[in-house]
Enzyme design. Structure first.
Site, PDB file in Angstrom:
ATOM      1  CE1 TYR A 147       3.014  44.034  89.764  1.00  0.00           C
ATOM      2  CE2 TYR A 147       3.326  44.547  87.516  1.00  0.00           C
ATOM      3  CZ  TYR A 147       2.416  44.528  88.607  1.00  0.00           C
ATOM      4  OH  TYR A 147       1.381  44.720  88.593  1.00  0.00           O
ATOM      5  CE  LYS A 167       0.321  41.523  89.857  1.00  0.00           C
ATOM      6  NZ  LYS A 167      -0.567  41.303  90.637  1.00  0.00           N
TER       7      LYS A 167
END
Length: 262
Positions: free
Chosen positions: A156, A160
Site C-alpha cells: 500500500y 501510494k
C-alpha cells in the site's frame, strides 16, 4: 470585480471513484451540495446513492482496475451529461499484511487498486477534459503512508508513493488544460475504520495529532472542492496535506510521557 461564487459547481460534472461510502460518499455529497452533477462508481450498488440538498448522485457500476470498464464508465457519463469536469480518484485502501509472507497476488491487487486504477481513470478522463472548453481537474486521494510508512503496509505504501509521483508527472504533461493535484490524508474517522483506532473510539490516537482530533470525511471533501474550484486555478502538481499537522514524533511522545507531562 464580482466573479461570483468560486465554489459554485452548477453545470459541472464530477466523477468520484469509490464514492458510495465513507470518504467517497462525503466527497460526492459535497459536490452535490455545491450544485454539480455527480457520478459515483464501485463494484457493488449502494443501498442508496450519496445525496445532498434533495439531489442524488448517479451510480454506475465499474471495476476501476479494468481499463475497459473505466473507458465504458466515462463514455456513459459523457453520453448522459455531455462533459466531465472533475475526477476524484478516491477508490483505494488495503488491509494490513506482513511483507515477508504476503502473496504476490495480494501485492498485485493492492498496487492495481491504489496506483494503476487511478492512472486508468485519469487517462479516460483526460481524453474528455483535454478536448472540452474549460479543461478539467483531477484530484488524487493519497495517504500519509506515502511519506511515513507504517508496519503492515508495504504494498500500500509503495502504491501510494507511486500515486504521488504519478500526480506530479501528469501535472507536467497535461497542463494547462487539465490540472492534477494530490491530497495526503492522515487518520480519518470512518465507520469502517472505527475498530482500528481502539476501544476508546480513537481518543488515544487523537492525542498524537496536533489538531487533537482525527479527520472526518468532510475535511477531505472540502479540500477536494478547493482543488477542483477556480480558487486553485494556478495550483497544479500540488500535494495538499489534510492530516491535522501530522503526528508528534515518537521520541517526543516518549519523553513527554516519561516526564509525566500531560
Amino acid at each position: 470585480m464580482d466573479i461570483g461564487d468560486p465554489l459554485d459547481f452548477t453545470g459541472r460534472v464530477v466523477l468520484v471513484t469509490g464514492g458510495t461510502k465513507g470518504i467517497g460518499a462525503a466527497i460526492a455529497g459535497a459536490f452535490l451540495g455545491a450544485g454539480a452533477e455527480v457520478v459515483v462508481c464501485g463494484r457493488n450498488a449502494p443501498g442508496a446513492p450519496p445525496s445532498a440538498g434533495g439531489r442524488e448522485a448517479v451510480f454506475v457500476p465499474a471495476d476501476v482496475r479494468d481499463p475497459t470498464a473505466v473507458a465504458s464508465l466515462v463514455d456513459t457519463m459523457v453520453g448522459r451529461f455531455g462533459r466531465l469536469d472533475v475526477l476524484v480518484n478516491n477508490a483505494g485502501g488495503s488491509p494490513d499484511a506482513d511483507a515477508a509472507t504476503v502473496s504476490p497476488r495480494f501485492a498485485e491487487k493492492i498496487v492495481a487498486l491504489n496506483l494503476l486504477a487511478p492512472f486508468y481513470v485519469a487517462q479516460a478522463a483526460h481524453r474528455v477534459m483535454a478536448a472540452q472548453d474549460g479543461g478539467g481537474s483531477v484530484v488524487n486521494i493519497g495517504s500519509v503512508s506515502a511519506h511515513t510508512p507504517q508496519p503492515g503496509t508495504a504494498a500500500y505504501t509503495a502504491a501510494k508513493a507511486g500515486l504521488l509521483a504519478l500526480t506530479r508527472a501528469l501535472a507536467l504533461e497535461w497542463a494547462p488544460a487539465v490540472r492534477v493535484n494530490h491530497i495526503t490524508t492522515g487518520l480519518i474517522r470512518t465507520e469502517s475504520a472505527a475498530s482500528v483506532y481502539g476501544a476508546d473510539g480513537g481518543a488515544s490516537v487523537a492525542r498524537v495529532i496536533p489538531m487533537e482530533r482525527m479527520a472526518v470525511p468532510e475535511d477531505v471533501a472540502r479540500a477536494c472542492l478547493f482543488l477542483a474550484s477556480d480558487l486553485s486555478a494556478y495550483v497544479n502538481g500540488a500535494d495538499l496535506a489534510v492530516h491535522g499537522g501530522g503526528e508528534f514524533p515518537a521520541r517526543w511522545l516518549a519523553a513527554k510521557g516519561a516526564s509525566g507531562v500531560r
